[in-house]
Design a protein around this motif. Structure first.
Motif, PDB file in Angstrom:
ATOM      1  N   THR A  68       0.841  -1.405  -0.010  1.00  0.00           N
ATOM      2  CA  THR A  68      -0.089   0.025   0.273  1.00  0.00           C
ATOM      3  C   THR A  68       0.847   0.967  -0.001  1.00  0.00           C
ATOM      4  O   THR A  68       1.656   1.312   0.755  1.00  0.00           O
ATOM      5  N   ILE A  69       0.638   2.242  -0.852  1.00  0.00           N
ATOM      6  CA  ILE A  69       1.355   3.209  -0.973  1.00  0.00           C
ATOM      7  C   ILE A  69       0.499   4.280  -0.527  1.00  0.00           C
ATOM      8  O   ILE A  69      -0.634   4.507  -0.688  1.00  0.00           O
ATOM      9  N   SER A  70       1.153   5.435   0.211  1.00  0.00           N
ATOM     10  CA  SER A  70       0.090   6.404   0.892  1.00  0.00           C
ATOM     11  C   SER A  70       1.097   7.738   1.084  1.00  0.00           C
ATOM     12  O   SER A  70       2.046   7.599   1.020  1.00  0.00           O
ATOM     13  N   ARG A  71       0.535   8.819   1.560  1.00  0.00           N
ATOM     14  CA  ARG A  71       1.180   9.887   1.379  1.00  0.00           C
ATOM     15  C   ARG A  71       0.687  10.868   2.569  1.00  0.00           C
ATOM     16  O   ARG A  71      -0.485  10.762   2.950  1.00  0.00           O
ATOM     17  N   ASP A  72       1.623  11.420   3.420  1.00  0.00           N
ATOM     18  CA  ASP A  72       1.277  12.408   4.538  1.00  0.00           C
ATOM     19  C   ASP A  72       1.682  13.812   3.872  1.00  0.00           C
ATOM     20  O   ASP A  72       2.977  14.087   4.288  1.00  0.00           O
TER      21      ASP A  72
END
Length: 121
Positions: A68-72
């Motif tokens: 899972t790729i995610s960003r903050d």
């Protein structure tokens, strides 16, 4: 100048998990599309996952359902959560960023150390 620094790699047993981080400095990461790549010894660099500036994600088939790729954007960081890791996924993992068709890292260049992921019992 935008810089990318990867971290979070390590040694993990088959079936284990790791979360990688790509910290962006020199600019707000929120504007950039971000990608994770990996390069195993003796092999070409290959795309693993992408995330758009709007949060849309895409994965290559061999990691779908496991990564899972995610960003903050508040932390200027992009993550790659990797579950059910396999020995053949041992590689150096690197990130890249783009604004339109302009990439932070040139694909013809070496991308530095990245973060080493070793999957072994």
């Amino acid at each position: 100048q935008v810089q990318l620094v990867e971290s979070g790699g390590g040694l993990v047993q088959p079936g284990g998990s790791l979360r990688l981080s790509c910290a962006v400095s020199g600019s707000s990461s929120s504007m950039y599309g971000m990608c994770w790549y990996r390069q195993a010894p003796g092999k070409q660099r290959e795309l693993v996952a992408t995330i758009t500036s709007g949060g849309g994600t895409n994965y290559v088939d061999f990691v779908k359902g496991r990564f899972t790729i995610s960003r903050d954007n508040a932390k200027n960081t992009v993550y790659l959560q990797m579950n059910s890791l396999k020995p053949e996924e041992t590689a150096v993992y690197c990130c890249n960023a783009h604004l339109g068709t302009t990439w932070v890292r040139n694909f013809r260049d070496s991308w530095g150390q990245g973060t080493q992921v070793t999957v072994s019992s």
